[in-house]
Write a protein that holds these residues in place. Sequence first.
Motif, PDB file in Angstrom:
ATOM      1  N   HIS A   1      -0.023  -2.789  11.894  1.00 17.84           N
ATOM      2  CA  HIS A   1      -0.429  -2.545  13.324  1.00 17.84           C
ATOM      3  C   HIS A   1       0.483  -3.686  14.305  1.00 17.84           C
ATOM      4  CE1 HIS A   1      -2.772  -2.372  16.972  1.00 17.84           C
ATOM      5  NE2 HIS A   1      -2.896  -1.222  16.770  1.00 17.84           N
TER       6      HIS A   1
ATOM      7  N   VAL B   1      -0.360   5.915  10.160  1.00 20.57           N
ATOM      8  CA  VAL B   1      -1.296   4.796   9.763  1.00 20.57           C
ATOM      9  C   VAL B   1      -2.467   4.784  10.856  1.00 20.57           C
ATOM     10  CG1 VAL B   1      -1.413   2.506   9.118  1.00 20.57           C
ATOM     11  CG2 VAL B   1       0.653   3.604   8.837  1.00 20.57           C
ATOM     12  N   ASN B   2      -3.505   4.743  10.120  1.00 16.73           N
ATOM     13  CA  ASN B   2      -4.750   4.302  10.852  1.00 16.73           C
ATOM     14  C   ASN B   2      -5.164   2.858  10.482  1.00 16.73           C
ATOM     15  OD1 ASN B   2      -7.161   5.397  12.425  1.00 16.73           O
ATOM     16  ND2 ASN B   2      -8.174   4.896  10.873  1.00 16.73           N
ATOM     17  N   ARG B   3      -5.296   2.138  11.582  1.00 18.54           N
ATOM     18  CA  ARG B   3      -5.765   0.548  11.398  1.00 18.54           C
ATOM     19  C   ARG B   3      -7.169   0.609  10.906  1.00 18.54           C
ATOM     20  NH1 ARG B   3      -5.663  -4.002  16.033  1.00 18.54           N
ATOM     21  NH2 ARG B   3      -6.447  -2.049  17.210  1.00 18.54           N
TER      22      ARG B   3
ATOM     23  N   SER C   1      -3.380  -2.624   6.804  1.00 23.38           N
ATOM     24  CA  SER C   1      -2.894  -1.933   8.070  1.00 23.38           C
ATOM     25  C   SER C   1      -3.203  -2.815   9.381  1.00 23.38           C
ATOM     26  CB  SER C   1      -4.014  -0.704   8.066  1.00 23.38           C
ATOM     27  OG  SER C   1      -5.350  -1.128   7.934  1.00 23.38           O
TER      28      SER C   1
ATOM     29  N   ARG D   1       0.825  -1.173   0.104  1.00 21.64           N
ATOM     30  CA  ARG D   1       0.010   0.121   0.005  1.00 21.64           C
ATOM     31  C   ARG D   1       1.017   1.359   0.176  1.00 21.64           C
ATOM     32  NH1 ARG D   1      -2.953  -3.582  -0.827  1.00 21.64           N
ATOM     33  NH2 ARG D   1      -5.088  -4.295   0.278  1.00 21.64           N
TER      34      ARG D   1
ATOM     35  N   TYR E   1       1.906   5.039   1.299  1.00 23.03           N
ATOM     36  CA  TYR E   1       1.755   5.792   2.613  1.00 23.03           C
ATOM     37  C   TYR E   1       2.995   7.043   2.445  1.00 23.03           C
ATOM     38  CZ  TYR E   1      -0.651   2.054   4.658  1.00 23.03           C
ATOM     39  OH  TYR E   1      -1.632   1.150   5.339  1.00 23.03           O
TER      40      TYR E   1
END
Length: 246
Positions: free
Chosen positions: A80, A67-69, A76, A50, A52
């Motif tokens: 995490h 990063v947002n899970r 993600s 992905r 970022y």
Amino acid sequence: MAQWLTGEVIENYAWNQELFSLRVRTQPFEFIAGQFVRLGLPHEGGRVQRAYSLVNGPDEHVLDFLVNRVHDGLFSPLLHDLRAGQTIEVSQPPSGFFTLNEVPEGDSLWLISTGTGIGPYLSMLSTDIPWQRFKRIHLVHAVRYAADLAYNEKILQWVAEHPGQLTYQPVVSREDHAGALRGRIPALIQQGDLQRAVGDLLDERAQVMLCGNPDMIRDAKTVLADMGLAKNLRRKPGNVTMEHYW
């Protein structure tokens, strides 16, 4: 064709249960603040990857990714779960045109983001470029909850180092928070609340960058266009530069 560097996870810092900063060390490479790379991990006999944005400045040797899970996402949750000492792949070369060298001259620079979209702005503010080019800089970060206001300490340090030049304006949509506006960015612009909060005008001498939620970007672009601030294109320079985050 993309090439891949092997990186070592240095830290996986949790801002809250869902939001985290993944810090990775690789061999040094050049990039322009605002650009992105792809992160890759082995998965089911192949590689899942992905894109970022790089949060760190180009002169900083540890890569930083906000990063947002996404619980039902594939990638993600894997990020995490990474811990210091584990490896991750980083694509080369860096990509993207959401950079200050694509932004025309102006008096004020409005860096408007939702969620993890603040990342490229932090990279830009780590360089000398915005401070040298713009008299006034407004960093606007919209989140759902105050716990999502990442990098607060770093930002407030910049505010202290650049008094009168940098304004930081958080926007929290789902709870009241001291110093924050409440609502959606497009409405706050349309009603003039954002401009009043930072004490500046969105006029033809303003340059606006929008990054994050596509709905925010679409609606803010419409509001800004109605105010006479047109989309910035290489063939036709304007006032609004955009980066969609999904």
